[in-house]
Design an enzyme around this catalytic site. Structure first.
Site, PDB file in Angstrom:
ATOM      1  N   LYS A  22      22.108 -14.185  24.526  1.00 28.70           N
ATOM      2  CA  LYS A  22      23.089 -14.972  23.779  1.00 28.70           C
ATOM      3  C   LYS A  22      23.525 -14.238  22.525  1.00 28.70           C
ATOM      4  CE  LYS A  22      22.117 -17.973  20.600  1.00 28.70           C
ATOM      5  NZ  LYS A  22      21.783 -19.131  19.743  1.00 28.70           N
ATOM      6  N   CYS A 116      21.425 -23.690  13.345  1.00 28.01           N
ATOM      7  CA  CYS A 116      20.076 -24.231  13.150  1.00 28.01           C
ATOM      8  C   CYS A 116      19.772 -24.484  11.680  1.00 28.01           C
ATOM      9  CB  CYS A 116      19.038 -23.261  13.712  1.00 28.01           C
ATOM     10  SG  CYS A 116      18.975 -23.212  15.505  1.00 28.01           S
ATOM     11  N   ASP A 305      12.525 -14.814  15.529  1.00 30.29           N
ATOM     12  CA  ASP A 305      12.848 -15.746  16.607  1.00 30.29           C
ATOM     13  C   ASP A 305      11.698 -15.949  17.593  1.00 30.29           C
ATOM     14  OD1 ASP A 305      15.327 -16.376  15.650  1.00 30.29           O
ATOM     15  OD2 ASP A 305      16.460 -15.162  17.083  1.00 30.29           O
TER      16      ASP A 305
END
Length: 418
Positions: A22, A116, A305
């Site tokens: 992504k 986020c 991440d």
């Protein structure tokens, strides 16, 4: 609101194909704005962030369609110069619209982005870099107004931190600016290299992508391209940790092992058996694992991440461990939810101290952001009993076919649609 229901305690075993990245696909999609020629992008994951980006491009005036995992973009209509809040708020990467439209239209108004809720992810690095290239910028009413009536000129830009988004934005801008641009302290992530490869296919002159210093020589025009998006290293890391936390074994296909070196090195130190080929990674639990401390860093360091997923694993290993978050602030929102499973975690500023517990008990939990959601799913897979994960729309932003892939590995998992 949709929920995920997991009945944990099953060892995950089997093979899966890693989806396209992504974080690589998004900037490549925005790169299509730099040409009026047709383009084709393959290995694009099916995610809500991708859908948002495609809707964004169509709104701006770029005819873009997705069929399966292939995206095609065609000749442009007249581009709009305003990116409204209703679109931008859904995805932080929408800030990448600024570079291509500024260099082509010489003006752009973009609402401040969403994404986020994981602390300060400032856009000031982007704006300062645009100013270096000759843009005039004002912020008013939640919109960033940027103009360059006389065009943009190459400059030397030094980032105070190696920002991935800012590096991408300046790459997308400098390729059509006049003269040479040098980015110092550039981000080195594989996704930066993938974007640079696309721009090179389009006719751009980019040197040094993947290093701390990138040089871009502006050209007058860019043309169309065909490109396959690189595999998603964060998705791959998540499934490797899934094998570890459930005491199982997985084989990942269509992956680039060197992109996961920092994660794999730590998993090997824990005691997980990892084997690599050119485009596969196998991970198998063969003995009790030992906890390992990590510090998140910019690539090639341990990725922020993967911090939340790593925390879930450490909570179930005998002994104590420490995680230090050095990339984003306020990225421990998953701690309170992991504690609902029975985790023993103490937060001290940018550090968490973990004491391993024997087992997790299933619990109702709520997702705060994408990677926190992955951590909670991993915890649920390892826990005894039933876990219900709510606010799973965060997961749909970054994990392609999560339920299907986990079921293939033997997980008892299902989505309840409300």
């Amino acid at each position: 609101m949709d929920k995920i229901v997991i009945r944990g305690g099953k060892k995950l075993k089997g093979e899966i194909v890693v989806s396209g990245s992504k974080n690589s696909a998004l900037p490549i999609l925005f790169a299509t704005l730099l040409t009026d020629d047709p383009v084709m992008i393959t290995n694009v994951p099916s995610l809500t962030d991708i859908d948002t980006a495609i809707a964004f491009l169509n709104f701006i005036g770029k005819k873009t369609v997705k069929e399966g995992n292939t995206v095609k973009a065609y000749s442009s209509y007249k581009y709009k110069h305003i990116a409204p809040y209703d679109l931008v708020r859904k995805m932080r990467a929408s800030i990448l619209i600024m570079g291509p439209l500024l260099v082509r239209l010489k003006r752009i108004e973009v609402s401040l982005p969403g994404g986020c809720a994981i602390g300060a992810r400032p856009v000031d690095i982007h704006l300062a870099a645009f100013k270096k290239l000759g843009a005039k910028i004002s912020v008013k009413g939640g919109y960033v107004k940027t103009s360059a009536k006389n065009g943009l000129k190459g400059a030397t830009i030094s980032f105070r931190v190696p920002s991935v988004g800012a590096t991408e934005n300046i790459l997308l801008t400098a390729v059509l600016a006049k003269g040479k641009t040098i980015i110092k302290n550039a981000a080195r992530e594989p996704e930066i290299e993938d974007l640079a490869n696309v721009l090179t296919k389009m006719g751009a002159k980019v040197m040094g992508a993947g290093t701390k210093n990138i040089e871009i020589e502006g050209v007058d025009k860019l043309h169309g391209f065909m490109h396959e998006v690189i595999p998603d290293r964060i998705e791959a890391a998540t499934y490797l940790i899934a094998a570890a936390i459930t005491k199982g074994g997985v084989i990942l296909k269509k992956v680039i092992p060197q992109h996961l070196k920092s994660v794999n090195d730590k998993l090997k130190k824990c005691g997980l058996c990892i084997k690599e080929t050119k485009n596969t990674i196998s991970a198998e639990w063969v003995k009790n694992l030992k906890p390992q401390n990590v510090k998140t860093e910019a690539y090639p360091g341990f990725p922020t991440d993967v911090q939340a997923q790593w925390m879930s694993l450490m909570c179930l290993l005998n002994g104590e461990s420490c995680i230090e978050e050095n990339v984003f602030e306020n990225r421990f929102l998953h701690v309170s939810e992991l504690q609902r499973f029975g985790a023993d975690i103490t937060v001290n500023g940018k550090t968490v101290n973990i004491k391993g517990v024997k087992e997790f008990s299933g619990a109702p939990v709520m997702v705060s952001d994408l990677r926190a959601g992955a951590a909670l799913v991993l915890a649920g897979l390892a826990a005894k009993g039933k876990t219900v994960v709510s606010r799973i729309y965060h997961l749909n932003r970054g994990y392609d076919m999560l339920e299907k892939k986990l079921k293939k590995l033997g997980a008892d998992i299902r989505i309840i649609h409300n």
